[in-house]
Design a protein around this motif. Sequence first.
Motif, PDB file in Angstrom:
ATOM      1  N   HIS A  23       0.824  -1.209   0.000  1.00 27.22           N
ATOM      2  CA  HIS A  23       0.000   0.000   0.000  1.00 27.22           C
ATOM      3  C   HIS A  23       0.860   1.262   0.000  1.00 27.22           C
ATOM      4  N   ARG A  24       1.954   1.240   0.761  1.00 28.33           N
ATOM      5  CA  ARG A  24       2.785   2.453   0.834  1.00 28.33           C
ATOM      6  C   ARG A  24       3.390   2.794  -0.516  1.00 28.33           C
ATOM      7  N   ASP A  25       3.602   1.786  -1.349  1.00 33.89           N
ATOM      8  CA  ASP A  25       4.133   2.031  -2.687  1.00 33.89           C
ATOM      9  C   ASP A  25       3.019   2.458  -3.648  1.00 33.89           C
ATOM     10  N   SER A  26       1.835   1.882  -3.473  1.00 29.54           N
ATOM     11  CA  SER A  26       0.720   2.220  -4.347  1.00 29.54           C
ATOM     12  C   SER A  26       0.283   3.669  -4.196  1.00 29.54           C
ATOM     13  N   ALA A  27       0.601   4.299  -3.067  1.00 30.12           N
ATOM     14  CA  ALA A  27       0.218   5.693  -2.859  1.00 30.12           C
ATOM     15  C   ALA A  27       0.778   6.588  -3.960  1.00 30.12           C
ATOM     16  N   LEU A  28       1.959   6.277  -4.433  1.00 28.15           N
ATOM     17  CA  LEU A  28       2.541   7.067  -5.518  1.00 28.15           C
ATOM     18  C   LEU A  28       1.754   6.881  -6.809  1.00 28.15           C
ATOM     19  N   LEU A  29       1.243   5.685  -7.033  1.00 32.23           N
ATOM     20  CA  LEU A  29       0.437   5.446  -8.227  1.00 32.23           C
ATOM     21  C   LEU A  29      -0.906   6.153  -8.132  1.00 32.23           C
ATOM     22  N   TRP A  30      -1.497   6.186  -6.938  1.00 35.09           N
ATOM     23  CA  TRP A  30      -2.745   6.939  -6.760  1.00 35.09           C
ATOM     24  C   TRP A  30      -2.499   8.430  -6.962  1.00 35.09           C
ATOM     25  N   THR A  31      -1.352   8.916  -6.500  1.00 39.50           N
ATOM     26  CA  THR A  31      -1.016  10.323  -6.720  1.00 39.50           C
ATOM     27  C   THR A  31      -0.881  10.606  -8.208  1.00 39.50           C
ATOM     28  N   TRP A  65       8.098   5.876  -7.964  1.00 36.11           N
ATOM     29  CA  TRP A  65       7.515   4.584  -7.603  1.00 36.11           C
ATOM     30  C   TRP A  65       8.447   3.437  -7.988  1.00 36.11           C
ATOM     31  N   LEU A  66       8.998   3.489  -9.191  1.00 37.58           N
ATOM     32  CA  LEU A  66       9.935   2.450  -9.618  1.00 37.58           C
ATOM     33  C   LEU A  66      11.160   2.412  -8.713  1.00 37.58           C
TER      34      LEU A  66
END
Length: 226
Positions: A23-31, A65-66
């Motif tokens: 989830h902490r990584d997915s936050a960048l994708l949601w942003t 994110w990457l």
Amino acid sequence: MTAATSSTGPERRPMGVRQRWPHRDSALLWTFAVVVGVELVAVATDVPEVQWLAKPLLAPLLLAWLWRIRAADVPIAVGLALATAGDVALLVPSDVAFLVGMGCFLGTQLAFVSAFVPRRRPRPAAVTGYLALWAVANAVLWPRLGELRLPVLGYSLALCLMAATATALGRRVALGGGLFLVSDLLIGLGAAGTTVPGHGVLVMATYSAALFLISTGWAVVRHRPQ
């Protein structure tokens, strides 16, 4: 599930296509998704100030994110960095800025190709098909591009090669490469004096989707066991 997987436990299972990102990584994708929405609204309503705020964030968010999930290989990072420079250049309304932006995105395509090819070679049919599309598109646009003919010819060749090599890395990366081509084909049509309804929104929607699919698809490829 293999015997090796069941004995070692799920925490040691290789990252694969079906794995969810933390989830902490997915936050960048949601942003990234939020910024894309802001950019599309700004393009649709013709608010350049908001475009200047949103568009330059697209590629850096994916690169961050990457980097966070340890999938930011040097060629991919260089490609996204050059895409950022190209995005900024294309926000400036001038012919010189357009050529600078095209040069930056030429670097993006070459960087992506240098990342894709060592992983897996594309099928000859994919390369042939994209080269045929390149020839047809340039033949149609050639009479109306004027001084942009040669730059577009060279850039579109690199773009088609990127899309072709992307087909070897799975459906997600392949679709991203194809959408990148669609986005730039729309830009080429615009440069030739032909637009479609919602032209600017379509350019940015396909471009944003292309960056997302290439980046997330690359993350899967990067973490897939060899």
